[in-house]
Design a protein around this motif. Structure first.
Motif, PDB file in Angstrom:
ATOM      1  N   ASP A  69      10.872  11.287 -17.559  1.00  0.00           N
ATOM      2  CA  ASP A  69      11.074  12.733 -17.706  1.00  0.00           C
ATOM      3  C   ASP A  69      11.477  13.175 -19.105  1.00  0.00           C
ATOM      4  OD1 ASP A  69      10.501  13.234 -15.008  1.00  0.00           O
ATOM      5  OD2 ASP A  69      12.585  12.879 -14.433  1.00  0.00           O
ATOM      6  N   SER A  70      11.785  12.266 -19.992  1.00  0.00           N
ATOM      7  CA  SER A  70      12.261  12.679 -21.303  1.00  0.00           C
ATOM      8  C   SER A  70      11.175  12.585 -22.375  1.00  0.00           C
ATOM      9  CB  SER A  70      13.457  11.825 -21.722  1.00  0.00           C
ATOM     10  OG  SER A  70      13.057  10.474 -21.839  1.00  0.00           O
ATOM     11  N   ARG A  71      10.118  11.885 -22.060  1.00  0.00           N
ATOM     12  CA  ARG A  71       9.075  11.705 -23.064  1.00  0.00           C
ATOM     13  C   ARG A  71       7.740  11.978 -22.390  1.00  0.00           C
ATOM     14  NH1 ARG A  71       7.260   6.117 -25.440  1.00  0.00           N
ATOM     15  NH2 ARG A  71       8.289   5.480 -23.551  1.00  0.00           N
ATOM     16  N   THR A  72       6.956  12.841 -22.965  1.00  0.00           N
ATOM     17  CA  THR A  72       5.658  13.164 -22.399  1.00  0.00           C
ATOM     18  C   THR A  72       4.568  12.605 -23.297  1.00  0.00           C
ATOM     19  OG1 THR A  72       6.530  15.194 -21.457  1.00  0.00           O
ATOM     20  CG2 THR A  72       4.153  15.045 -21.653  1.00  0.00           C
ATOM     21  N   GLU A  73       3.671  11.904 -22.695  1.00  0.00           N
ATOM     22  CA  GLU A  73       2.513  11.395 -23.408  1.00  0.00           C
ATOM     23  C   GLU A  73       1.289  12.110 -22.858  1.00  0.00           C
ATOM     24  OE1 GLU A  73       2.780   9.261 -25.823  1.00  0.00           O
ATOM     25  OE2 GLU A  73       4.869   8.729 -25.458  1.00  0.00           O
ATOM     26  N   VAL A  74       0.608  12.881 -23.681  1.00  0.00           N
ATOM     27  CA  VAL A  74      -0.642  13.482 -23.242  1.00  0.00           C
ATOM     28  C   VAL A  74      -1.713  12.437 -23.478  1.00  0.00           C
ATOM     29  CG1 VAL A  74      -2.293  15.343 -23.573  1.00  0.00           C
ATOM     30  CG2 VAL A  74       0.159  15.793 -23.771  1.00  0.00           C
ATOM     31  N   ALA A  75      -2.270  11.987 -22.405  1.00  0.00           N
ATOM     32  CA  ALA A  75      -3.246  10.897 -22.465  1.00  0.00           C
ATOM     33  C   ALA A  75      -4.652  11.470 -22.460  1.00  0.00           C
ATOM     34  CB  ALA A  75      -3.042   9.975 -21.263  1.00  0.00           C
ATOM     35  N   SER A  76      -5.587  10.609 -22.576  1.00  0.00           N
ATOM     36  CA  SER A  76      -6.976  10.981 -22.342  1.00  0.00           C
ATOM     37  C   SER A  76      -7.399  10.223 -21.098  1.00  0.00           C
ATOM     38  CB  SER A  76      -7.844  10.603 -23.542  1.00  0.00           C
ATOM     39  OG  SER A  76      -7.784   9.214 -23.769  1.00  0.00           O
ATOM     40  N   TRP A  77      -8.470  10.657 -20.487  1.00  0.00           N
ATOM     41  CA  TRP A  77      -8.983   9.902 -19.353  1.00  0.00           C
ATOM     42  C   TRP A  77      -9.389   8.542 -19.872  1.00  0.00           C
ATOM     43  CZ3 TRP A  77      -7.919  11.782 -14.794  1.00  0.00           C
ATOM     44  CH2 TRP A  77      -7.767  13.149 -14.629  1.00  0.00           C
ATOM     45  N   GLY A  78      -8.903   7.509 -19.270  1.00  0.00           N
ATOM     46  CA  GLY A  78      -9.170   6.153 -19.726  1.00  0.00           C
ATOM     47  C   GLY A  78      -7.870   5.429 -19.993  1.00  0.00           C
ATOM     48  N   ARG A  79      -7.872   4.546 -20.976  1.00  0.00           N
ATOM     49  CA  ARG A  79      -6.720   3.685 -21.249  1.00  0.00           C
ATOM     50  C   ARG A  79      -5.912   4.199 -22.437  1.00  0.00           C
ATOM     51  NH1 ARG A  79      -7.023  -2.705 -20.807  1.00  0.00           N
ATOM     52  NH2 ARG A  79      -6.894  -2.002 -18.659  1.00  0.00           N
TER      53      ARG A  79
ATOM     54  N   VAL B 286      -7.083  17.757 -18.660  1.00  0.00           N
ATOM     55  CA  VAL B 286      -6.386  16.780 -19.495  1.00  0.00           C
ATOM     56  C   VAL B 286      -5.332  16.091 -18.634  1.00  0.00           C
ATOM     57  CG1 VAL B 286      -4.896  16.473 -21.513  1.00  0.00           C
ATOM     58  CG2 VAL B 286      -6.696  18.200 -21.544  1.00  0.00           C
ATOM     59  N   PRO B 287      -5.332  14.756 -18.573  1.00  0.00           N
ATOM     60  CA  PRO B 287      -4.273  14.070 -17.833  1.00  0.00           C
ATOM     61  C   PRO B 287      -2.995  14.003 -18.669  1.00  0.00           C
ATOM     62  CG  PRO B 287      -5.772  12.470 -18.743  1.00  0.00           C
ATOM     63  CD  PRO B 287      -6.327  13.823 -19.091  1.00  0.00           C
TER      64      PRO B 287
ATOM     65  N   ARG C 246      -3.741  18.904 -15.996  1.00  0.00           N
ATOM     66  CA  ARG C 246      -3.757  20.354 -16.153  1.00  0.00           C
ATOM     67  C   ARG C 246      -5.096  20.752 -16.757  1.00  0.00           C
ATOM     68  NH1 ARG C 246       1.026  19.911 -20.411  1.00  0.00           N
ATOM     69  NH2 ARG C 246       2.189  20.084 -18.509  1.00  0.00           N
ATOM     70  N   TYR C 247      -5.477  21.987 -16.531  1.00  0.00           N
ATOM     71  CA  TYR C 247      -6.702  22.480 -17.142  1.00  0.00           C
ATOM     72  C   TYR C 247      -6.458  22.676 -18.627  1.00  0.00           C
ATOM     73  CZ  TYR C 247      -8.661  23.048 -12.539  1.00  0.00           C
ATOM     74  OH  TYR C 247      -9.143  22.791 -11.294  1.00  0.00           O
TER      75      TYR C 247
ATOM     76  N   TRP D 100     -17.193  13.922 -14.183  1.00  0.00           N
ATOM     77  CA  TRP D 100     -17.812  14.806 -15.183  1.00  0.00           C
ATOM     78  C   TRP D 100     -16.995  16.078 -15.350  1.00  0.00           C
ATOM     79  CZ3 TRP D 100     -19.251  19.739 -14.037  1.00  0.00           C
ATOM     80  CH2 TRP D 100     -19.323  20.071 -12.670  1.00  0.00           C
ATOM     81  N   PHE D 101     -16.526  16.657 -14.242  1.00  0.00           N
ATOM     82  CA  PHE D 101     -15.738  17.890 -14.273  1.00  0.00           C
ATOM     83  C   PHE D 101     -14.424  17.672 -15.018  1.00  0.00           C
ATOM     84  CE2 PHE D 101     -12.399  20.568 -12.569  1.00  0.00           C
ATOM     85  CZ  PHE D 101     -12.956  21.836 -12.683  1.00  0.00           C
ATOM     86  N   HIS D 102     -13.715  16.612 -14.667  1.00  0.00           N
ATOM     87  CA  HIS D 102     -12.409  16.358 -15.273  1.00  0.00           C
ATOM     88  C   HIS D 102     -12.513  16.023 -16.755  1.00  0.00           C
ATOM     89  CE1 HIS D 102      -9.824  16.905 -11.852  1.00  0.00           C
ATOM     90  NE2 HIS D 102     -10.722  16.266 -11.112  1.00  0.00           N
TER      91      HIS D 102
END
Length: 107
Positions: A34-44, A27-28, A61-62, A20-22
């Motif tokens: 290291d060259s490509r960042t994907e900001v995901a959501s919790w889940g798939r 945000v995961p 990160r918060y 619940w907190f996360h």
């Protein structure tokens, strides 16, 4: 024969105790090579990667932070000519826990 990229299925899960907190405050983030960042959501999430060996790093990160890398863990996986791969990252239950990252061919 041309090399084919493949789907990488990424499951990013907080521990059940602190989920619940996360879901509200964090945000995961998933980085591949290291060259490509994907900001995901919790889940798939699904991203693509070319053939060969890759390194995946998972951290959180918060919300609103841009540089923090909390709970970070890494693992290697391999994509073989268009075959999918699966990465599962589960965050431990305690404050200060890191992710446990497992990789495997997707089934």
């Amino acid at each position: 024969m041309a090399e084919q990229s493949a789907n990488v299925i990424i499951d990013v899960k907080p521990s059940l105790i602190a989920a619940w907190f996360h879901h509200i405050f964090t945000v995961p983030v998933v980085e591949i090579d290291d060259s490509r960042t994907e900001v995901a959501s919790w889940g798939r999430s699904t991203v693509s990667a070319g053939p060969g060996k890759h390194r995946v790093s998972v951290y959180f990160r918060y919300r609103g932070q841009k540089t923090a890398r909390l709970g970070e863990s890494s693992a290697e996986f391999e994509v073989i000519d268009g075959e999918s791969a699966h990465v599962e990252a589960r965050l431990g239950p305690r404050n200060g826990s890191s992710f446990h990252v497992r990789t495997s061919p997707a089934s």
